[in-house]
Design an enzyme around this catalytic site. Sequence first.
Site, PDB file in Angstrom:
ATOM      1  N   CYS A 153       0.694   7.948 -12.414  1.00  0.00           N
ATOM      2  CA  CYS A 153       1.900   7.124 -12.471  1.00  0.00           C
ATOM      3  C   CYS A 153       1.997   6.382 -13.814  1.00  0.00           C
ATOM      4  O   CYS A 153       3.015   6.466 -14.510  1.00  0.00           O
ATOM      5  CB  CYS A 153       1.943   6.169 -11.295  1.00  0.00           C
ATOM      6  SG  CYS A 153       0.383   5.333 -10.974  1.00  0.00           S
TER       7      CYS A 153
HETATM    8  N1  LIG Z   1       0.208   5.599  -5.013  1.00  0.00           N
HETATM    9  C1  LIG Z   1       0.676   5.947  -6.193  1.00  0.00           C
HETATM   10  O1  LIG Z   1       1.560   5.257  -6.748  1.00  0.00           O
HETATM   11  C2  LIG Z   1       0.178   7.168  -6.872  1.00  0.00           C
HETATM   12  C3  LIG Z   1      -0.848   7.926  -6.358  1.00  0.00           C
HETATM   13  N2  LIG Z   1      -1.290   9.024  -7.031  1.00  0.00           N
HETATM   14  C4  LIG Z   1      -2.397   9.825  -6.510  1.00  0.00           C
HETATM   15  O2  LIG Z   1      -1.952  10.553  -5.375  1.00  0.00           O
HETATM   16  C5  LIG Z   1      -3.008  10.690  -4.451  1.00  0.00           C
HETATM   17  C6  LIG Z   1      -2.570  10.076  -3.127  1.00  0.00           C
HETATM   18  O3  LIG Z   1      -2.265   8.705  -3.357  1.00  0.00           O
HETATM   19  P1  LIG Z   1      -1.767   7.729  -2.234  1.00  0.00           P
HETATM   20  O4  LIG Z   1      -0.779   8.412  -1.390  1.00  0.00           O
HETATM   21  O5  LIG Z   1      -1.412   6.466  -2.890  1.00  0.00           O
HETATM   22  O6  LIG Z   1      -3.130   7.538  -1.431  1.00  0.00           O
HETATM   23  P2  LIG Z   1      -3.338   6.888  -0.016  1.00  0.00           P
HETATM   24  O7  LIG Z   1      -4.652   6.224  -0.072  1.00  0.00           O
HETATM   25  O8  LIG Z   1      -2.139   6.089   0.349  1.00  0.00           O
HETATM   26  O9  LIG Z   1      -3.422   8.151   0.944  1.00  0.00           O
HETATM   27  C7  LIG Z   1      -4.374   9.148   0.817  1.00  0.00           C
HETATM   28  C8  LIG Z   1      -4.458   9.948   2.109  1.00  0.00           C
HETATM   29  O10 LIG Z   1      -5.511  10.889   1.986  1.00  0.00           O
HETATM   30  C9  LIG Z   1      -6.101  11.099   3.249  1.00  0.00           C
HETATM   31  N3  LIG Z   1      -7.544  11.264   3.092  1.00  0.00           N
HETATM   32  C10 LIG Z   1      -8.402  10.365   2.603  1.00  0.00           C
HETATM   33  N4  LIG Z   1      -9.637  10.867   2.575  1.00  0.00           N
HETATM   34  C11 LIG Z   1      -9.542  12.132   3.049  1.00  0.00           C
HETATM   35  C12 LIG Z   1     -10.469  13.186   3.261  1.00  0.00           C
HETATM   36  N5  LIG Z   1     -11.764  13.012   2.992  1.00  0.00           N
HETATM   37  N6  LIG Z   1     -10.028  14.371   3.739  1.00  0.00           N
HETATM   38  C13 LIG Z   1      -8.728  14.544   4.032  1.00  0.00           C
HETATM   39  N7  LIG Z   1      -7.805  13.562   3.863  1.00  0.00           N
HETATM   40  C14 LIG Z   1      -8.217  12.388   3.373  1.00  0.00           C
HETATM   41  C15 LIG Z   1      -5.807   9.875   4.087  1.00  0.00           C
HETATM   42  O11 LIG Z   1      -5.189  10.313   5.267  1.00  0.00           O
HETATM   43  P3  LIG Z   1      -5.901  10.304   6.687  1.00  0.00           P
HETATM   44  O12 LIG Z   1      -6.878   9.174   6.720  1.00  0.00           O
HETATM   45  O13 LIG Z   1      -4.768  10.124   7.621  1.00  0.00           O
HETATM   46  O14 LIG Z   1      -6.546  11.631   6.796  1.00  0.00           O
HETATM   47  C16 LIG Z   1      -4.795   9.066   3.290  1.00  0.00           C
HETATM   48  O15 LIG Z   1      -3.640   8.810   4.023  1.00  0.00           O
HETATM   49  C17 LIG Z   1      -4.216   9.965  -5.044  1.00  0.00           C
HETATM   50  O16 LIG Z   1      -5.033  10.869  -5.706  1.00  0.00           O
HETATM   51  C18 LIG Z   1      -3.573   9.009  -6.013  1.00  0.00           C
HETATM   52  O17 LIG Z   1      -4.450   8.674  -7.029  1.00  0.00           O
HETATM   53  C19 LIG Z   1      -0.699   9.432  -8.185  1.00  0.00           C
HETATM   54  C20 LIG Z   1       0.326   8.723  -8.737  1.00  0.00           C
HETATM   55  C21 LIG Z   1       0.839   7.527  -8.123  1.00  0.00           C
HETATM   56  C1  LIG Z   2      -1.825  -0.433  -8.878  1.00  0.00           C
HETATM   57  C2  LIG Z   2      -2.986   0.527  -8.879  1.00  0.00           C
HETATM   58  O1  LIG Z   2      -4.051   0.232  -8.355  1.00  0.00           O
HETATM   59  N1  LIG Z   2      -2.800   1.708  -9.447  1.00  0.00           N
HETATM   60  C3  LIG Z   2      -3.813   2.725  -9.493  1.00  0.00           C
HETATM   61  C4  LIG Z   2      -3.292   3.929 -10.227  1.00  0.00           C
HETATM   62  C5  LIG Z   2      -2.366   4.741  -9.416  1.00  0.00           C
HETATM   63  C6  LIG Z   2      -2.893   6.106  -9.105  1.00  0.00           C
HETATM   64  O2  LIG Z   2      -3.002   6.420  -7.966  1.00  0.00           O
HETATM   65  O3  LIG Z   2      -3.241   6.890 -10.113  1.00  0.00           O
HETATM   66  P1  LIG Z   2      -4.116   8.220 -10.019  1.00  0.00           P
HETATM   67  O4  LIG Z   2      -3.272   9.237  -9.405  1.00  0.00           O
HETATM   68  O5  LIG Z   2      -4.521   8.625 -11.361  1.00  0.00           O
HETATM   69  O6  LIG Z   2      -5.321   7.910  -9.194  1.00  0.00           O
HETATM   70  C7  LIG Z   2      -5.057   2.278 -10.255  1.00  0.00           C
HETATM   71  O7  LIG Z   2      -4.965   1.515 -11.190  1.00  0.00           O
HETATM   72  O8  LIG Z   2      -6.109   2.838  -9.941  1.00  0.00           O
END
Ligand SMILES: NC(=O)C1=CN([C@@H]2O[C@H](COP(=O)(O)OP(=O)(O)OC[C@H]3O[C@@H](n4cnc5c(N)ncnc54)[C@H](OP(=O)(O)O)[C@@H]3O)[C@@H](O)[C@H]2O)C=CC1
Ligand SMILES: CC(=O)N[C@@H](CCC(=O)OP(=O)(O)O)C(=O)O
Length: 347
Positions: A153
């Site tokens: 992001c």
């Molecule tokens: N949030 C953001 O703004 C952004 C996030 N990202 C990236 O996108 C990805 C997802 O982020 P986000 O949605 O925020 O993460 P969350 O923590 O909100 O959700 C991750 C999901 O992964 C599942 N999970 C966790 N561990 C395991 C496992 N061992 N096996 C299978 N499923 C698992 C969980 O679901 P359950 O427990 O139901 O199985 C959980 O709901 C991350 O890599 C993050 O860094 C990238 C850009 C922006």
């Molecule tokens: C506010 C906040 O905590 N932001 C996350 C970055 C967001 C993210 O999920 O980035 P990746 O997909 O690279 O993991 C952080 O700083 O780690």
Amino acid sequence: MHNKKYRIGIIGATGFTGSELARLLCQHPEITIKHITSETHKGKLFSDLHPQFLGILDQQLESADVIENSEVDVLFLALPHGISMDFVKKWEHKNCKIIDLSGDFRLSSPEVYKSWYQKDHVFTKGFENAVYGQPELFSDQIKNSTLVANPGCYPTASILSLAPLFQSGLIVEDSVIIDAKSGLTGAGVKASDTTHFSNVNENFKAYGLGVHRHTVEIEEQFSILGKQNIQVQFTPHLLPVDRGILVTAYAKTNQKLDQESITKIYQDFYKEKPFVRLRKMAPGIKDVRGSHYCDIFPFWDERTQRVIVVSAIDNLLKGAASQAVHNMNLMLGFEEKTGLQQIPLRP
Ligand SMILES: NC(=O)C1=CN([C@@H]2O[C@H](COP(=O)(O)OP(=O)(O)OC[C@H]3O[C@@H](n4cnc5c(N)ncnc54)[C@H](OP(=O)(O)O)[C@@H]3O)[C@@H](O)[C@H]2O)C=CC1
Ligand SMILES: CC(=O)N[C@@H](CCC(=O)OP(=O)(O)O)C(=O)O
């Protein structure tokens, strides 16, 4: 809905980006959501966890293991980094395209990954064909890829803010400072001390000084654009809002510019990029909230002879889920705007 052509799986659908993906894909005319997975909540209905989907996506959450023998055309991995790579490895021989929202395949090599993520990579082969999924920069490669590493992001907002100047060779190589602020959903769905209401509410702080993993992601992309090794000073901050990223990027240029010339450089660079909007004043995060837009204002400071660029995105959308859908559109040959024309939500 069930006679749609392309079958989609979302792994990790209960998280913030997974549920945003479901929201966008429910309304996408060319696909059908075949599987949505959760380990913690398997067996429950998606709409039981996320009531906003009641009557819209009352689909059962399955374990990712159960769907291993199923056929899908595109698999979205909305999983934490360090876990996604196991899934990419497991699905390697399947005839399906993978879009990974984590950082597991965004960097140039397993060695760089290890030094910034402090973890050995378990699927180093994936680096050979992973394409960095920034549609404004790499649409041709994305169209032909089977594994897309969806950008982070902060990197999305940062890279788009200075890409035109790096591409034009105008940036003084060690002059870049990126000051970035993110809403709380960037930290994922799991509560922690950092995201505790009383630690966040009416507070504002910097974190990850000098070590945040997005620093190297941004540096690698600027190095490709600028055709030389680029270092940046990158500092993220936690904003007490749900969603949104605001980046203020500063740089020195190797030629004197003015407002007119800098505006022209950005207009030329982004002229056929429907989701980058050039603004006449600094954008705010509410101007893009709930949408796939990245709003950018490039400003030439005549007094300090520095460029200041402000960019705003929704971290869950342009910074994650809608960017992933944009990549899917390119990979499957759809018109790139399909399913992505949500108008930003204000106030
Ligand atoms: N949030 C953001 O703004 C952004 C996030 N990202 C990236 O996108 C990805 C997802 O982020 P986000 O949605 O925020 O993460 P969350 O923590 O909100 O959700 C991750 C999901 O992964 C599942 N999970 C966790 N561990 C395991 C496992 N061992 N096996 C299978 N499923 C698992 C969980 O679901 P359950 O427990 O139901 O199985 C959980 O709901 C991350 O890599 C993050 O860094 C990238 C850009 C922006
Ligand atoms: C506010 C906040 O905590 N932001 C996350 C970055 C967001 C993210 O999920 O980035 P990746 O997909 O690279 O993991 C952080 O700083 O780690």
